[in-house]
Design an enzyme around this catalytic site. Structure first.
Site, PDB file in Angstrom:
ATOM      1  N   ALA A   1       6.438 -48.734  23.551  1.00 29.78           N
ATOM      2  CA  ALA A   1       7.133 -48.022  24.553  1.00 29.78           C
ATOM      3  C   ALA A   1       7.531 -46.574  23.883  1.00 29.78           C
ATOM      4  O   ALA A   1       8.259 -45.846  24.175  1.00 29.78           O
ATOM      5  CB  ALA A   1       8.291 -48.554  25.125  1.00 29.78           C
TER       6      ALA A   1
ATOM      7  N   CYS B   1      -0.207 -18.771  24.978  1.00 33.82           N
ATOM      8  CA  CYS B   1       0.581 -19.116  23.629  1.00 33.82           C
ATOM      9  C   CYS B   1      -0.553 -18.875  22.570  1.00 33.82           C
ATOM     10  O   CYS B   1      -0.080 -18.659  21.399  1.00 33.82           O
ATOM     11  CB  CYS B   1       0.853 -20.637  23.776  1.00 33.82           C
ATOM     12  SG  CYS B   1      -0.525 -21.527  24.296  1.00 33.82           S
TER      13      CYS B   1
END
Lengths: 255, 434
Positions: free
Chosen positions: B186, B50
């Site tokens: 979360a 990449c």
């Protein structure tokens, strides 16, 4: 020969400190210190042969042996230890070099002991005790330095080079336990040496101070166990307690 | 036979162009097959990640040939990548590969993935039987990569937020196995940190979130428990490490909550990470308990920057390793080449001697077998003595890495360097996709 040892130990100590910043110079610290150890060993053998006794009969000669032990421990940390415990040498070698310089200045002070009965055992146990308590104080010093960097949120050499805080805290307590154990045995052997020779080798001041030092280390463990003292307070305490040990040596010098 | 590398990287080529210029694994395999089928006398390894696309080539191709090959296989026009294009030859090409393998040319200095990518690229070329004379160069590059990571600190110290959180905890607690970590939140950062904790050996991981269902979902993904939000204080009291990463605009852990949570064990070492913006942990919490550390996003970023600087400091040491191995490489290549050159020179001289001897013996048929043997021995000694000095000079030049003198000798004696010959293939050049 002592001038050569001094030069090599000081160079080794400086390089070991530089090793915090450039770890590759530690190999040169090892080389200098190993050479210093070689010549100091030769010096100790020479003294032993000329006096016909192990060179621990005066505080000055005992100091020389003590430095020898510190240097061996520092080299062991450099040779054997992998990773962050190598950095211990960066503390031990400067302390060893300082003790060596102090020892040079007091080589002729203190009365000469006659090694007989329980006295050699007492000296051996006391040496192990002081080594253990010194290592405990060194771990405490390392702890406070690394903790200072973490608390100031300015991570520098100690953050990278020293072991984890809790590991140093644990090792500090272990070395203190090792040192205290031998200190108590040395007290017992010293007491036996007092009772079995015609001329007592230790003054009452030394004896009282030794007991006081032992009591303070017992207090340290009591605080750890009962009050949960860990980390910085415990580290500072073992450093202060080692000053009591040094005072004990000073009392021996003056006695 | 020159070695060269042509490529682009993250340093001077934007992502959009790097994407266009990259080779997919399938394209690489097809390109290698086309080289084989075309019988092109070229050895090649394509490294395409990449952050970079590089073509390592050994053979007679020019820069234009390589760019044409690249254009034909990826569709990228050379004009688009010309600004960031680099082209290194011989020693510079080898040095560049060594730097890449050591991680010095990476976006994050010392990152470990590139070594695996170099190895993968080489193995792919080797399997396709196109690596040929680049074998030694890549073997040495892999060695350099390993040495850089084992003998220096270039790959040490975390350089991402998630890693640094774990690293800081390890610098305080040592091994994290057996430690209890509490993650509040979360979201993506909470998940990242949870995964890092898990990977570093934290067995007792707890997720607490205001919306319990989200906390449970994250806990299920990372293998943690998910108590209720109302249990936050008791969970804080039990945890060694607390990481807060929520999107709350208000404080989640204030001084009062921390005092109540840490009251029973004020001497315990605790590390609190506030990875939220705005901050969710009150700065005053750092003063609750004797051994409480609180690091916010800026503090963690400062450690990231410091770690990157530490890695850069190690780049000098890696540079020494690269130069050492480059010297070894040049010496080994020189020794390989000179062996082939000397063999070639001796074979040529021996062929001339035999031809002349055969011609002469045909005219001197009255000589006895003993006389023939003497003449044979004398001519052999004569040739050996004539070649003795040139052979010694060739060995000396090779030992000193004097490629110029070696090249002059090759020219002088019109010798081919067998060791540098690329893999010969059967047919004519085929420089385009099949």
């Amino acid at each position: 020969m002592r001038a050569l040892v001094t030069a090599l130990y000081i160079t080794g100590a400086l390089l070991s400190v530089l090793g915090f910043y450039r770890p590759r110079v530690l190999k040169w610290a090892m080389v200098c210190t190993s050479a210093g150890l070689f010549w100091q060993s030769a010096y100790l053998v020479q003294v032993a042969r000329s006096t016909g006794q192990i060179p621990v009969t005066t505080l000055g000669s005992w100091g020389s042996v003590f430095v020898w032990v510190i240097v061996v421990l520092a080299l062991t940390a450099l040779w054997v230890s992998q990773g962050r415990y190598r950095a211990m040498a960066g503390f031990l070698l400067p302390i060893g070099a300082t003790f060596w310089l102090v020892d040079l200045s007091m080589a002729s002070t203190g009365h000469r002991l006659h090694l007989s009965g329980w006295l050699p055992l007492h000296i051996g146990l006391a040496t192990l005790a002081v080594v253990g308590l010194l290592l405990s104080a060194v771990m405490g010093l390392m702890y406070t330095e690394k903790e200072r960097e973490l608390r100031q949120k300015s991570v520098e050499v100690f953050y990278y080079r020293l072991p984890a805080l809790q590991e140093m805290d644990r090792w500090s307590a272990r070395f203190a336990a090792f040192g205290l154990g031998f200190w108590l045995l040395a007290l017992l052997a010293g007491h036996l040496a007092e009772t079995t020779v015609a001329r007592p080798p230790f003054s009452p001041v030394v004896q009282v101070w030794s007991l006081f030092t032992a009591a303070m280390y017992v207090l340290y463990f009591a605080l750890r166990v009962l009050r949960g003292w860990r980390g910085r307070p415990a580290a500072v305490m073992v450093m202060v307690l080692f000053l009591l040990v040094l005072m004990n040596l000073l009392a021996l010098t003056l006695s | 036979m020159k070695r060269q590398v042509v490529g682009i990287s993250h340093v001077a080529t934007p992502l959009a162009l790097r994407e266009q210029a990259s080779f997919s694994p399938g394209q690489i395999d097809d390109a290698y097959r086309a080289l084989i089928a075309g019988g092109v006398a070229i050895d090649m390894v394509i490294l395409s990640t990449c952050n970079r696309t590089e073509l390592y080539v050994s053979g007679a191709w020019t820069l234009a040939d390589i760019l044409t090959f690249w254009e034909n296989w990826t569709g990228i026009e050379r004009g688009l990548i010309s600004d960031g294009l680099y082209w290194y030859q011989d020693d510079e090409a080898v040095r560049h590969l060594f730097r890449v393998a050591a991680g010095l040319d990476s976006m994050i200095v010392g990152e470990p993935e590139i070594l695996g990518q170099v190895k993968g690229a080489y193995q792919r070329a080797q399997q396709a039987e196109v690596a040929g004379s680049l074998h030694r160069m890549f073997q040495m590059a892999l060695k350099v990569g390993k040495r850089a990571r084992t003998e220096t600190l270039v790959a040490q110290n975390a350089v991402s937020m998630g890693h640094v959180v774990v690293e800081l905890a390890q610098r305080v607690f040592g091994a994290l196995r057996g430690r209890r970590a509490l993650v509040v939140g979360a979201g993506a950062m909470a998940e990242l940190v949870s995964r890092h904790f898990r990977a570093s050996g934290v067995e007792d991981l707890v997720i607490v979130n205001r919306t319990h269902a989200h906390g449970q979902a994250l806990a299920a993904r990372v293998g943690a428990s998910a108590p209720l939000w109302s249990d936050l204080r008791s969970e804080m009291a039990r945890a060694d490490i607390v990481a807060v990463a929520t999107k709350s605009a208000d404080l989640v852990i204030n001084e009062m909550l921390a005092k109540r949570a840490f009251h029973d064990d004020a001497n315990r070492i605790r590390f609190l990470f506030d990875l939220s913006v705005p901050r969710n942990i009150a700065p005053a919490v750092a003063h609750v308990g004797r051994q409480t550390f609180v690091y916010d996003v800026d503090d963690v970023q400062a450690v990231v920057a410091k770690n990157q600087a530490e890695r850069m400091r190690e780049a000098d040491a890696v540079g020494h390793i690269i130069e050492e191995e480059l010297k070894v490489f040049k010496e080994s290549m020189g020794a390989t080449h000179v062996g082939a050159v000397i063999r070639s020179l001796q074979e040529r001289a021996e062929a001339v001697r035999r031809a002349e001897l055969t011609r002469m013996m045909a005219k001197l048929h009255h000589l006895s077998d003993e006389d023939r043997a003497l003449i044979d021995q004398a001519t052999r000694l004569m040739v050996n003595k004539i070649l003795n000095d040139p052979v010694a000079s060739l060995r000396r030049w090779a030992g000193a890495g004097d490629q110029h003198s070696l090249a002059t000798a090759l020219e002088l004696f019109d010798l081919e360097r067998e060791a540098e010959k690329p893999t010969l293939r059967n047919a004519q050049s085929l420089n385009s996709p099949s």
